[in-house]
Design an enzyme around this catalytic site. Structure first.
Site, PDB file in Angstrom:
ATOM      1  N   ARG A 129      51.996 -42.087 -22.322  1.00 51.70           N
ATOM      2  CA  ARG A 129      53.023 -41.675 -22.833  1.00 51.70           C
ATOM      3  C   ARG A 129      53.944 -41.090 -21.925  1.00 51.70           C
ATOM      4  O   ARG A 129      53.900 -39.915 -21.945  1.00 51.70           O
ATOM      5  CB  ARG A 129      52.629 -40.639 -24.151  1.00 51.70           C
ATOM      6  CG  ARG A 129      51.671 -41.317 -25.079  1.00 51.70           C
ATOM      7  CD  ARG A 129      52.231 -42.073 -26.042  1.00 51.70           C
ATOM      8  NE  ARG A 129      51.468 -42.751 -27.061  1.00 51.70           N
ATOM      9  CZ  ARG A 129      50.578 -43.921 -26.932  1.00 51.70           C
ATOM     10  NH1 ARG A 129      50.625 -44.657 -25.742  1.00 51.70           N
ATOM     11  NH2 ARG A 129      49.607 -44.299 -27.968  1.00 51.70           N
ATOM     12  N   ASP A 180      42.405 -45.424 -30.920  1.00 56.67           N
ATOM     13  CA  ASP A 180      41.444 -44.265 -31.253  1.00 56.67           C
ATOM     14  C   ASP A 180      40.008 -44.537 -32.006  1.00 56.67           C
ATOM     15  O   ASP A 180      38.845 -44.345 -31.721  1.00 56.67           O
ATOM     16  CB  ASP A 180      42.228 -43.277 -31.639  1.00 56.67           C
ATOM     17  CG  ASP A 180      43.448 -42.620 -30.892  1.00 56.67           C
ATOM     18  OD1 ASP A 180      43.552 -42.782 -29.773  1.00 56.67           O
ATOM     19  OD2 ASP A 180      44.460 -42.029 -31.893  1.00 56.67           O
ATOM     20  N   ASN A 231      45.955 -43.896 -22.388  1.00 59.11           N
ATOM     21  CA  ASN A 231      46.835 -43.498 -23.554  1.00 59.11           C
ATOM     22  C   ASN A 231      48.183 -43.130 -23.055  1.00 59.11           C
ATOM     23  O   ASN A 231      48.610 -41.784 -23.050  1.00 59.11           O
ATOM     24  CB  ASN A 231      46.345 -42.269 -24.372  1.00 59.11           C
ATOM     25  CG  ASN A 231      46.515 -42.707 -25.801  1.00 59.11           C
ATOM     26  OD1 ASN A 231      47.536 -43.444 -26.054  1.00 59.11           O
ATOM     27  ND2 ASN A 231      45.971 -42.159 -26.760  1.00 59.11           N
ATOM     28  N   TRP A 256      56.945 -32.179 -32.485  1.00 64.03           N
ATOM     29  CA  TRP A 256      57.196 -30.687 -32.382  1.00 64.03           C
ATOM     30  C   TRP A 256      56.007 -29.845 -31.755  1.00 64.03           C
ATOM     31  O   TRP A 256      55.312 -29.544 -32.456  1.00 64.03           O
ATOM     32  CB  TRP A 256      57.699 -30.015 -33.752  1.00 64.03           C
ATOM     33  CG  TRP A 256      58.920 -30.359 -34.171  1.00 64.03           C
ATOM     34  CD1 TRP A 256      60.360 -30.096 -33.982  1.00 64.03           C
ATOM     35  CD2 TRP A 256      59.043 -31.869 -35.188  1.00 64.03           C
ATOM     36  NE1 TRP A 256      61.008 -30.966 -34.799  1.00 64.03           N
ATOM     37  CE2 TRP A 256      60.482 -32.021 -35.209  1.00 64.03           C
ATOM     38  CE3 TRP A 256      57.991 -32.723 -35.726  1.00 64.03           C
ATOM     39  CZ2 TRP A 256      60.935 -33.052 -36.228  1.00 64.03           C
ATOM     40  CZ3 TRP A 256      58.616 -33.661 -36.359  1.00 64.03           C
ATOM     41  CH2 TRP A 256      59.904 -33.808 -36.793  1.00 64.03           C
ATOM     42  N   ALA A 272      44.674 -47.115 -34.107  1.00 64.68           N
ATOM     43  CA  ALA A 272      44.183 -48.367 -33.780  1.00 64.68           C
ATOM     44  C   ALA A 272      43.106 -48.371 -32.847  1.00 64.68           C
ATOM     45  O   ALA A 272      42.048 -48.528 -32.837  1.00 64.68           O
ATOM     46  CB  ALA A 272      44.892 -49.558 -33.583  1.00 64.68           C
TER      47      ALA A 272
END
Length: 306
Positions: A167, A258, A165, A102, A256
């Site tokens: 996404r 990060d 990263n 959210w 993991a």
């Protein structure tokens, strides 16, 4: 050696499983996680700063207090009236996580809207860290502002570290995602990708292909994380391999990569020995995935902070 480490991105309210149908509240987000583990691993003469935007309500106040308690600097955090942090919930199955978010109205989506503050923060620091998620949550104009500032930092000789990263659901489309992540790599001196993401979303057939692609884009140094298979490094064109640390029981892989990034950067900044930094980071990441949540207590890392 001492200096200032700046991490740029979004921290959210984290809800994780606490058992018996209960949820545990915390604060996390990829770039905050990296700042947390960098702070845990860097000596006291280094400062770690977090650059983001927060709201003007109680949860944002609580976040600020949390950062300060952890020794993470808040000087460059912008507060926006009427906004609030984003929120996400972790669901776990066999140690692997999935997320519900959210965050559409998160204050952090405006973190680069104040270009003057962004430049001030980057100019004040020696090492700059950001991620593909940082870029994904921004408007096109604000992403361009951030990229321009990190390019300036790289040109000035600062270490600019970038974790793609990837996404996909944060992006409007694959073309935009591919182009912007590539721009992030071009603006960086060090890229820290995860091979499974690169293989899935960029079609890399090997770790060597990932390294070559990011070096061609302009990154001097690349660290490719490959989970339990270890990490492959290319520094100044010299490649090395560092195995993963054995984990008896994987509990939660949320942070993991990060934690690896934060520990790697901390150790590398002190030693300039990339393979040793990767081996140290592998140990830290192994401890992190053995616990619940993105941020684990520093004493569980086995690092002496006295």
């Amino acid at each position: 050696m001492s200096g200032r480490f700046l991490s740029i991105g979004e921290c959210m309210v984290e809800l994780s499983q606490a058992g018996a149908g209960l949820l545990r509240k915390g604060f996390a987000g990829d770039t905050l996680n990296t700042a947390w583990y960098a702070r845990a691993c860097l000596p006291a003469d280094w400062s770690v700063e977090y650059f983001t935007a927060l709201g003007d309500e109680a949860m944002s106040d609580e976040m600020i207090a949390f950062y300060k308690q952890a020794g993470i600097g808040t000087e460059f955090i912008r507060r926006i009236k009427g906004k609030a942090p984003g929120l996400y919930m972790i669901s776990l199955k066999d140690g692997e996580r999935s997320f519900s978010y959210w965050r559409d109205n998160s204050a952090a989506r405006q973190l680069a809207a104040d270009a003057e503050l962004l430049r001030e923060a980057i100019e004040a620091c020696d090492v700059i860290y950001f991620s593909g998620i940082t870029l994904a949550i921004l408007s096109r104009n604000d992403a361009d502002t951030l990229l321009a500032e990190v390019r300036r930092a790289k040109a000035a000789g600062k270490i600019v570290a970038f974790d793609p990263n990837i996404r996909p659901r944060l992006w409007s489309g694959y073309d935009v995602m591919h182009a912007t992540i590539s721009e992030g790599a071009r603006a960086s001196s060090l890229v820290l990708p995860s091979f499974d993401d690169e293989a899935t979303h960029f079609g890399d057939v090997s770790i060597a292909a990932t390294i070559q692609r990011y070096r061609t884009l302009g990154a001097t140094d690349v660290v490719v994380k490959n989970g339990a298979e270890g990490a492959t490094l290319s520094f100044d064109g010299v490649e090395s391999f560092v195995p993963a640390e054995k984990v008896e029981q994987v509990v939660d892989t949320t942070s993991a990569g990060d934690s690896f990034n934060g520990a790697f950067l901390a150790h590398y900044l002190e030693t300039k020995d990339a393979p040793a930094a990767a081996a140290f980071a592998a140990k830290v990441a192994a401890r992190v995935v053995s616990e619940h949540g993105a941020l684990i207590a520093w004493e569980k890392l086995g690092i002496d902070k006295t």
